[in-house]
Design a protein around this motif. Structure first.
Motif, PDB file in Angstrom:
ATOM      1  N   ASP A  51     -13.089  26.223  10.473  1.00 41.97           N
ATOM      2  CA  ASP A  51     -13.435  27.259  11.448  1.00 41.97           C
ATOM      3  C   ASP A  51     -14.236  26.661  12.612  1.00 41.97           C
ATOM      4  O   ASP A  51     -13.969  26.961  13.776  1.00 41.97           O
ATOM      5  CB  ASP A  51     -14.224  28.364  10.763  1.00 41.97           C
ATOM      6  CG  ASP A  51     -14.539  29.511  11.691  1.00 41.97           C
ATOM      7  OD1 ASP A  51     -13.611  29.990  12.373  1.00 41.97           O
ATOM      8  OD2 ASP A  51     -15.715  29.924  11.742  1.00 41.97           O
ATOM      9  N   ARG A  52     -15.193  25.808  12.301  1.00 41.80           N
ATOM     10  CA  ARG A  52     -16.017  25.184  13.338  1.00 41.80           C
ATOM     11  C   ARG A  52     -15.164  24.344  14.287  1.00 41.80           C
ATOM     12  O   ARG A  52     -15.282  24.439  15.504  1.00 41.80           O
ATOM     13  CB  ARG A  52     -17.082  24.300  12.687  1.00 41.80           C
ATOM     14  CG  ARG A  52     -18.061  23.681  13.670  1.00 41.80           C
ATOM     15  CD  ARG A  52     -18.983  22.696  12.985  1.00 41.80           C
ATOM     16  NE  ARG A  52     -18.329  21.465  12.626  1.00 41.80           N
ATOM     17  CZ  ARG A  52     -18.083  20.466  13.474  1.00 41.80           C
ATOM     18  NH1 ARG A  52     -18.426  20.557  14.725  1.00 41.80           N
ATOM     19  NH2 ARG A  52     -17.490  19.364  13.060  1.00 41.80           N
ATOM     20  N   ARG A  53     -14.248  23.555  13.731  1.00 40.91           N
ATOM     21  CA  ARG A  53     -13.421  22.686  14.578  1.00 40.91           C
ATOM     22  C   ARG A  53     -12.400  23.458  15.403  1.00 40.91           C
ATOM     23  O   ARG A  53     -12.100  23.083  16.536  1.00 40.91           O
ATOM     24  CB  ARG A  53     -12.714  21.649  13.719  1.00 40.91           C
ATOM     25  CG  ARG A  53     -13.673  20.661  13.125  1.00 40.91           C
ATOM     26  CD  ARG A  53     -13.072  19.327  12.989  1.00 40.91           C
ATOM     27  NE  ARG A  53     -13.928  18.460  12.203  1.00 40.91           N
ATOM     28  CZ  ARG A  53     -13.479  17.385  11.585  1.00 40.91           C
ATOM     29  NH1 ARG A  53     -12.209  17.061  11.644  1.00 40.91           N
ATOM     30  NH2 ARG A  53     -14.309  16.634  10.907  1.00 40.91           N
TER      31      ARG A  53
ATOM     32  N   ARG B  99     -12.802  26.482  16.571  1.00 40.42           N
ATOM     33  CA  ARG B  99     -13.505  27.150  17.667  1.00 40.42           C
ATOM     34  C   ARG B  99     -13.699  26.214  18.850  1.00 40.42           C
ATOM     35  O   ARG B  99     -13.722  26.647  19.999  1.00 40.42           O
ATOM     36  CB  ARG B  99     -14.865  27.674  17.193  1.00 40.42           C
ATOM     37  CG  ARG B  99     -14.746  29.027  16.519  1.00 40.42           C
ATOM     38  CD  ARG B  99     -16.099  29.634  16.239  1.00 40.42           C
ATOM     39  NE  ARG B  99     -16.545  29.147  14.925  1.00 40.42           N
ATOM     40  CZ  ARG B  99     -17.747  28.637  14.670  1.00 40.42           C
ATOM     41  NH1 ARG B  99     -18.659  28.556  15.599  1.00 40.42           N
ATOM     42  NH2 ARG B  99     -18.045  28.218  13.462  1.00 40.42           N
ATOM     43  N   ILE B 100     -13.809  24.917  18.576  1.00 40.65           N
ATOM     44  CA  ILE B 100     -13.995  23.921  19.626  1.00 40.65           C
ATOM     45  C   ILE B 100     -12.671  23.571  20.304  1.00 40.65           C
ATOM     46  O   ILE B 100     -12.631  23.278  21.502  1.00 40.65           O
ATOM     47  CB  ILE B 100     -14.643  22.641  19.040  1.00 40.65           C
ATOM     48  CG1 ILE B 100     -16.042  22.958  18.539  1.00 40.65           C
ATOM     49  CG2 ILE B 100     -14.660  21.521  20.054  1.00 40.65           C
ATOM     50  CD1 ILE B 100     -16.666  21.839  17.732  1.00 40.65           C
ATOM     51  N   ASN B 101     -11.568  23.617  19.557  1.00 38.09           N
ATOM     52  CA  ASN B 101     -10.263  23.182  20.045  1.00 38.09           C
ATOM     53  C   ASN B 101      -9.735  24.130  21.127  1.00 38.09           C
ATOM     54  O   ASN B 101      -9.618  25.336  20.905  1.00 38.09           O
ATOM     55  CB  ASN B 101      -9.287  23.124  18.871  1.00 38.09           C
ATOM     56  CG  ASN B 101      -8.022  22.381  19.201  1.00 38.09           C
ATOM     57  OD1 ASN B 101      -7.590  22.350  20.340  1.00 38.09           O
ATOM     58  ND2 ASN B 101      -7.443  21.772  18.197  1.00 38.09           N
ATOM     59  N   ASP B 102      -9.388  23.579  22.290  1.00 36.28           N
ATOM     60  CA  ASP B 102      -8.882  24.386  23.394  1.00 36.28           C
ATOM     61  C   ASP B 102      -7.434  24.831  23.200  1.00 36.28           C
ATOM     62  O   ASP B 102      -6.992  25.780  23.848  1.00 36.28           O
ATOM     63  CB  ASP B 102      -8.987  23.619  24.711  1.00 36.28           C
ATOM     64  CG  ASP B 102     -10.429  23.443  25.163  1.00 36.28           C
ATOM     65  OD1 ASP B 102     -11.262  24.288  24.780  1.00 36.28           O
ATOM     66  OD2 ASP B 102     -10.700  22.472  25.886  1.00 36.28           O
TER      67      ASP B 102
ATOM     68  N   ARG C 187      -6.451  31.826  18.930  1.00 34.89           N
ATOM     69  CA  ARG C 187      -7.020  32.664  17.880  1.00 34.89           C
ATOM     70  C   ARG C 187      -6.693  32.028  16.539  1.00 34.89           C
ATOM     71  O   ARG C 187      -5.670  31.366  16.376  1.00 34.89           O
ATOM     72  CB  ARG C 187      -6.426  34.079  17.893  1.00 34.89           C
ATOM     73  CG  ARG C 187      -6.765  34.904  19.089  1.00 34.89           C
ATOM     74  CD  ARG C 187      -8.190  35.435  18.998  1.00 34.89           C
ATOM     75  NE  ARG C 187      -8.466  36.434  20.008  1.00 34.89           N
ATOM     76  CZ  ARG C 187      -8.912  36.175  21.224  1.00 34.89           C
ATOM     77  NH1 ARG C 187      -9.102  34.943  21.607  1.00 34.89           N
ATOM     78  NH2 ARG C 187      -9.157  37.158  22.080  1.00 34.89           N
ATOM     79  N   HIS C 188      -7.550  32.283  15.547  1.00 34.35           N
ATOM     80  CA  HIS C 188      -7.266  31.866  14.179  1.00 34.35           C
ATOM     81  C   HIS C 188      -7.944  32.836  13.217  1.00 34.35           C
ATOM     82  O   HIS C 188      -8.920  33.496  13.573  1.00 34.35           O
ATOM     83  CB  HIS C 188      -7.724  30.428  13.914  1.00 34.35           C
ATOM     84  CG  HIS C 188      -9.208  30.242  13.960  1.00 34.35           C
ATOM     85  ND1 HIS C 188      -9.892  30.068  15.131  1.00 34.35           N
ATOM     86  CD2 HIS C 188     -10.121  30.221  12.979  1.00 34.35           C
ATOM     87  CE1 HIS C 188     -11.178  29.933  14.865  1.00 34.35           C
ATOM     88  NE2 HIS C 188     -11.353  30.030  13.567  1.00 34.35           N
TER      89      HIS C 188
END
Length: 116
Positions: free
Chosen positions: A76-78, A80-83, A87-88
């Motif tokens: 989840d953390r990674r 959120r950073i990925n452009d 959505r996930h």
């Protein structure tokens, strides 16, 4: 360890090969945290239910994951950073299904009807 179904929507301007590379990255994240990715499905470029930042389409993918909660938190953390990921969503389930998802089953059924 718990079972999870993870769905993400990637930007429409990336290629399907880049989406597959993103799935491989997710698999590496999960395996690093002592988890396993079972089934992964690429649902294709589909219309969104509502526009996200004026974008109306996205690449959808589904992954079945067997991992500890720490692996899901890191995923989840990674993401959120990925452009590339718009959505996930990760949902905990009682058991993982090895059958094709309803999206893939419907697509296969429609393809068979067109051949007839």
């Amino acid at each position: 360890m718990a079972f999870y179904e993870h769905v993400f929507v990637a930007r429409p301007d990336i290629s399907p090969q880049q989406v597959e590379a993103l799935v491989e990255d997710i698999t590496k994240i999960i395996e690093t945290e002592n988890g396993k990715v079972g089934k992964s499905e690429y649902w294709g470029l589909r219309n969104l239910a509502y526009p996200i930042n004026k974008v109306r389409k996205g690449h959808y993918s589904l992954l079945n994951i067997n991992a500890p909660a720490a692996a899901i938190q890191e995923l989840d953390r990674r993401l959120r950073i990925n452009d590339d990921v718009m959505r996930h969503m990760t949902i905990r389930v009682e058991e993982l299904s090895e059958e094709p998802s309803p999206i893939i089953a419907r697509k296969d059924r429609d393809d068979r009807r067109r051949k007839d």
